[in-house]
Design a protein around this motif. Structure first.
Motif, PDB file in Angstrom:
ATOM      1  N   UNK A 314      30.825  16.707  -3.830  1.00  0.00           N
ATOM      2  CA  UNK A 314      30.249  17.820  -3.083  1.00  0.00           C
ATOM      3  C   UNK A 314      28.734  17.639  -2.968  1.00  0.00           C
ATOM      4  N   UNK A 315      28.147  18.129  -1.840  1.00  0.00           N
ATOM      5  CA  UNK A 315      28.818  18.667  -0.654  1.00  0.00           C
ATOM      6  C   UNK A 315      29.394  17.540   0.199  1.00  0.00           C
ATOM      7  N   UNK A 316      30.365  17.865   1.022  1.00  0.00           N
ATOM      8  CA  UNK A 316      30.990  16.848   1.866  1.00  0.00           C
ATOM      9  C   UNK A 316      30.058  16.487   3.021  1.00  0.00           C
ATOM     10  N   UNK A 317      30.082  15.224   3.379  1.00  0.00           N
ATOM     11  CA  UNK A 317      29.255  14.740   4.485  1.00  0.00           C
ATOM     12  C   UNK A 317      30.073  14.805   5.770  1.00  0.00           C
ATOM     13  N   UNK A 318      29.529  15.396   6.834  1.00  0.00           N
ATOM     14  CA  UNK A 318      30.295  15.490   8.087  1.00  0.00           C
ATOM     15  C   UNK A 318      30.535  14.117   8.710  1.00  0.00           C
ATOM     16  N   UNK A 319      31.549  14.031   9.553  1.00  0.00           N
ATOM     17  CA  UNK A 319      31.787  12.792  10.286  1.00  0.00           C
ATOM     18  C   UNK A 319      30.574  12.483  11.164  1.00  0.00           C
ATOM     19  N   UNK A 320      30.107  11.256  11.085  1.00  0.00           N
ATOM     20  CA  UNK A 320      28.948  10.865  11.889  1.00  0.00           C
ATOM     21  C   UNK A 320      29.252   9.547  12.590  1.00  0.00           C
ATOM     22  N   UNK A 321      28.915   9.495  13.878  1.00  0.00           N
ATOM     23  CA  UNK A 321      29.080   8.265  14.648  1.00  0.00           C
ATOM     24  C   UNK A 321      28.271   7.136  14.021  1.00  0.00           C
ATOM     25  N   UNK A 322      27.073   7.481  13.494  1.00  0.00           N
ATOM     26  CA  UNK A 322      26.213   6.469  12.891  1.00  0.00           C
ATOM     27  C   UNK A 322      26.863   5.807  11.687  1.00  0.00           C
ATOM     28  N   UNK A 323      27.807   6.529  11.032  1.00  0.00           N
ATOM     29  CA  UNK A 323      28.537   5.975   9.890  1.00  0.00           C
ATOM     30  C   UNK A 323      29.933   5.520  10.292  1.00  0.00           C
ATOM     31  N   UNK A 324      30.141   5.355  11.582  1.00  0.00           N
ATOM     32  CA  UNK A 324      31.444   4.941  12.119  1.00  0.00           C
ATOM     33  C   UNK A 324      32.539   5.954  11.759  1.00  0.00           C
ATOM     34  N   UNK A 325      32.140   7.209  11.531  1.00  0.00           N
ATOM     35  CA  UNK A 325      33.071   8.306  11.225  1.00  0.00           C
ATOM     36  C   UNK A 325      33.918   8.055   9.971  1.00  0.00           C
ATOM     37  N   UNK A 326      33.414   7.232   9.046  1.00  0.00           N
ATOM     38  CA  UNK A 326      34.161   6.983   7.816  1.00  0.00           C
ATOM     39  C   UNK A 326      33.774   8.005   6.760  1.00  0.00           C
ATOM     40  N   UNK A 327      34.582   8.089   5.705  1.00  0.00           N
ATOM     41  CA  UNK A 327      34.313   8.995   4.593  1.00  0.00           C
ATOM     42  C   UNK A 327      34.158   8.180   3.313  1.00  0.00           C
ATOM     43  N   UNK A 328      33.685   8.828   2.264  1.00  0.00           N
ATOM     44  CA  UNK A 328      33.514   8.140   0.977  1.00  0.00           C
ATOM     45  C   UNK A 328      34.867   7.807   0.362  1.00  0.00           C
ATOM     46  N   UNK A 329      34.872   6.740  -0.429  1.00  0.00           N
ATOM     47  CA  UNK A 329      36.099   6.369  -1.145  1.00  0.00           C
ATOM     48  C   UNK A 329      36.469   7.480  -2.137  1.00  0.00           C
ATOM     49  N   UNK A 330      37.789   7.706  -2.302  1.00  0.00           N
ATOM     50  CA  UNK A 330      38.256   8.743  -3.219  1.00  0.00           C
ATOM     51  C   UNK A 330      39.196   8.194  -4.285  1.00  0.00           C
ATOM     52  N   UNK A 331      39.640   6.943  -4.115  1.00  0.00           N
ATOM     53  CA  UNK A 331      40.541   6.332  -5.090  1.00  0.00           C
ATOM     54  C   UNK A 331      40.015   4.962  -5.477  1.00  0.00           C
ATOM     55  N   UNK A 332      40.515   4.447  -6.589  1.00  0.00           N
ATOM     56  CA  UNK A 332      40.096   3.145  -7.065  1.00  0.00           C
ATOM     57  C   UNK A 332      40.528   2.040  -6.092  1.00  0.00           C
ATOM     58  N   UNK A 333      41.701   2.200  -5.485  1.00  0.00           N
ATOM     59  CA  UNK A 333      42.176   1.188  -4.530  1.00  0.00           C
ATOM     60  C   UNK A 333      41.280   1.154  -3.290  1.00  0.00           C
ATOM     61  N   UNK A 334      40.827   2.327  -2.855  1.00  0.00           N
ATOM     62  CA  UNK A 334      39.910   2.369  -1.710  1.00  0.00           C
ATOM     63  C   UNK A 334      38.601   1.666  -2.055  1.00  0.00           C
ATOM     64  N   UNK A 335      38.122   1.886  -3.282  1.00  0.00           N
ATOM     65  CA  UNK A 335      36.892   1.228  -3.708  1.00  0.00           C
ATOM     66  C   UNK A 335      37.071  -0.278  -3.768  1.00  0.00           C
ATOM     67  N   UNK A 336      38.204  -0.745  -4.255  1.00  0.00           N
ATOM     68  CA  UNK A 336      38.453  -2.178  -4.341  1.00  0.00           C
ATOM     69  C   UNK A 336      38.526  -2.820  -2.958  1.00  0.00           C
ATOM     70  N   UNK A 337      39.105  -2.098  -2.007  1.00  0.00           N
ATOM     71  CA  UNK A 337      39.155  -2.607  -0.628  1.00  0.00           C
ATOM     72  C   UNK A 337      37.752  -2.705  -0.029  1.00  0.00           C
ATOM     73  N   UNK A 338      36.938  -1.694  -0.317  1.00  0.00           N
ATOM     74  CA  UNK A 338      35.577  -1.664   0.220  1.00  0.00           C
ATOM     75  C   UNK A 338      34.728  -2.770  -0.395  1.00  0.00           C
ATOM     76  N   UNK A 339      34.968  -3.079  -1.683  1.00  0.00           N
ATOM     77  CA  UNK A 339      34.124  -4.028  -2.403  1.00  0.00           C
ATOM     78  C   UNK A 339      34.189  -5.444  -1.837  1.00  0.00           C
TER      79      UNK A 339
END
Length: 659
Positions: A314-339
């Motif tokens: 928190x707080x949540x970040x809104x969808x932004x075109x500048x960030x390619x509309x992605x969101x922060x990782x929420x699971x360990x598997x998502x983090x491993x994919x991002x890494x």
């Protein structure tokens, strides 16, 4: 009578001779002072010359300056106690006469007293002597810094102790920016400990609301940080940016201090998780340490997962075109994919900065700009434009277009678009013709347009600051270049209609430059209308856009006043007719839209003569000369009374022809 004349002549000769002697001795003295070492003495010849002069002459000699420094100031800086004693005791040198001190440590220049100079230079014997003869210990420089505060900055421990022990140096006196002796001493644990023992306030804040603890952490001074905390420094004190001790440690990548703080202070789980995420982001952005970044992000994830309910970010970040509309990782598997994807990690870093620091934070905006520049370096220009547009929008909403950071961002973005448009015309360029896009250009133009009017009103409030006026004018130049970009990027009839309506709205508001009162038309006929940006090499390869026929015609079609005058009462035709700016097609279109050839400016110059004497001119100016103008010029030239003698509309026409 003859005797009086002879006496006066003799007196004048003696006076001139004395002045010549004083000048020669002064030059010799300054030369020896500049070449002296600590132990050097003045030559016997020079000492005798000075000693044999009257008291007033001696004082005059030592009062003269060269390069803004008197002899006493020079020898105090060089640590020559013997010459300093001679200049003060024998010559009566002013011990408070200020000189220009150039500090090689931080490349600053200050007008200071000899005591200040000796203190910073580490010349303790000279300091003791000056204090003994009555020098003002607490005299400050032009930035409000006292001798002891500046000695602290140079870590001149013995001098600091001497100035304090004699009981008169004020260690709590800050400079004009609020910087204290303790803040200036964070590089030395010993010096900080001494100042604290003498009553220095460990929580004193400067103009940025920073304490000594903030500075110790941002300089990675672990031992000083421990000392300050042990002495009562508040780890939760926030700077103007909202940074406390832990946040500063994260932003500066001060890992040892980061560990010390989280081991020493009982932060909440949420705070610990966010801190790990932020310092991981710093390692990635500042040091390109992907492994350390992932380790800290994993540690943060473990902290959030240890509770019975996952600690949401928190707080949540809104969808932004500048960030390619992605969101922060929420699971360990998502983090491993991002890494495994550095680009995805960098987007995560921006998301983390915005969430933890806030979108308005200085570091968030800096990282947006830096990441955009990195994309530009790798030829991913659209990504750069998206990030810089976001940064510009935030800066305008946070400050205004008058702020230097806003101006800097505007110039960088518009220069990038101009360079891309230029390169897209090159058939051999690898850049596609779809960058910059019309939507991006129009978006930036609209953002600036709606803020220009309010900013111009702000400039009417007194006092008016020159820097703000200059920033406004730089942004206005950017707007004229955006008009050019709108013209070249608009392809469809609908887009061209949008451009006309938007430019007409801007023209209708009669926006003018703050420093010279130029209209958009004045700017668009001048070769001086260029954009400089710190992100680009402005010295080579910079293409000039103006004078530009298409933009000038667009402004005129949108009802720009062709005969509007600037501060020097010059019209756009005056500017365009100047040999440096002269482009025949531009001058012709101004004349076709009704520009007056014979309107004089404040200097009495008329476009008629500027054009006529231009060797490259092919315009038949007689075709643009009317009897009406000739009559008006004749009335002004001969001072013929015309008020209430001719129709009011003609009175206004005649007034146009007045210088």
């Amino acid at each position: 009578m003859k005797s009086n004349v002879a006496t006066r002549r003799s007196h004048t000769i003696n006076l001139l001779t004395n002045l010549d002697i004083i000048s020669n001795v002064s030059n010799d003295l300054m030369l020896e002072c500049k070449l002296c070492s600590r132990a050097t003495r003045l030559t016997k010849t020079l000492r005798d010359k000075i000693t044999n002069l009257p008291k007033d002459a001696r004082k005059e000699i030592v009062s003269r300056t060269r390069d803004s420094c008197a002899p006493l100031f020079v020898v105090c800086k060089r640590g020559n106690l013997g010459i300093a004693e001679f200049l003060i005791t024998i010559c009566g040198a002013d011990i408070e006469q200020r000189g220009l001190f150039e500090n090689p440590e931080d490349s600053t220049c200050h007008f200071v007293t000899p005591l200040w100079c000796a203190s910073v230079s580490g010349e303790l014997p000279v300091v003791k002597f000056l204090v003994r003869v009555g020098a003002n210990i607490n005299a400050v420089s032009d930035s409000g810094s006292s001798s002891i505060r500046s000695a602290c900055f140079m870590t001149n421990m013995e001098i600091v102790e001497y100035l304090v022990e004699i009981g008169r140096a004020d260690i709590k006196k800050p400079n004009f920016n609020g910087g204290t002796c303790l803040i200036n001493s964070v590089q030395s644990v010993q010096l900080c400990s001494y100042l604290i023992s003498k009553g220095a306030d460990v929580n004193a804040k400067d103009i940025q609301n920073k304490t000594a603890l903030h500075y110790a952490i941002q300089e990675h001074r672990l031992e000083t940080t421990k000392l300050l905390l042990d002495s009562g420094a508040d780890p939760f004190a926030k700077s103007k940016n909202g940074d406390d001790a832990l946040q500063i440690a994260c932003l500066k990548g001060a890992h040892d201090i980061f560990r010390h703080l989280i081991e020493r202070i009982p932060y909440t789980k949420e705070r610990l998780a966010s801190a790990n995420e932020l310092i991981g982001s710093t390692y990635l952005d500042e040091h390109n340490e992907t492994t350390l970044a992932v380790l800290h992000w994993k540690e943060a994830h473990e902290i959030r997962s240890k509770e019975s309910v996952y600690l949401a970010k928190q707080p949540s970040v809104p969808f932004r075109l500048a960030y390619c509309n992605v969101t922060e990782f929420a699971t360990l598997s998502e983090l491993e994919n991002i890494s495994t994807d550095v680009d995805a990690m960098r987007i995560q870093s921006l998301l983390i900065c915005e969430r933890v620091l806030g979108i308005n934070h200085t570091d968030t905006l800096f990282r947006l700009m830096f990441r955009g520049a990195s994309y530009a370096d790798s030829l991913r220009f659209q990504r750069c434009i998206d990030l810089w547009r976001l940064a510009l929008e935030i800066r305008i909403n946070t400050h205004s277009i008058l702020h230097s950071d806003t101006c800097f961002t505007t110039q960088a973005l518009v220069r990038l678009m101009l360079d891309l448009e230029y390169k897209s015309d090159d058939s051999e360029s690898i850049i596609g013709s779809d960058v910059p896009k019309f939507d991006d250009v129009f978006g930036v133009f609209t953002l600036l347009h709606k803020n220009l009017i309010d900013a111009r009103k702000l400039l009417q409030i007194r006092p008016v600051y020159r820097k703000q006026q200059e920033n406004f004018d730089r942004v206005l130049k950017c707007v004229t270049h955006l008009i050019y970009l709108l013209e070249v990027t608009s392809k469809t009839a609908e887009e061209k209609q949008i451009v006309c309506e938007t430019v007409r709205s801007l023209v209708r508001n009669n926006i003018r430059s703050a420093c010279t009162n130029d209209t958009l038309l004045h700017l668009c006929v001048s070769r001086l209308n260029i954009i400089k940006s710190g992100y680009f090499n402005d010295g080579t390869g910079m293409r000039g856009i103006f004078p530009n026929l298409k933009v000038v015609k667009l402004l005129l079609d949108c009802d720009a006043d062709v005969n509007a005058k600037n501060e020097s009462r010059s019209t756009a035709l005056h500017v365009a007719s100047n040999p440096y700016n002269y482009v025949g097609e531009v001058v012709r279109v101004l004349l076709d839209y009704g520009a007056h050839l014979d309107q004089p400016n404040r200097a009495g110059e008329q476009p008629h003569y500027l054009i006529a004497f231009n060797s490259s001119n092919t315009i038949p100016i007689i075709n643009y000369t009317s009897l009406k103008c000739i009559a008006a010029s004749t009335i002004i030239k001969h001072g013929i009374h015309y008020k209430d003698e001719i129709p009011r509309t003609l009175e206004e026409f005649v007034q146009l022809h007045q210088p």
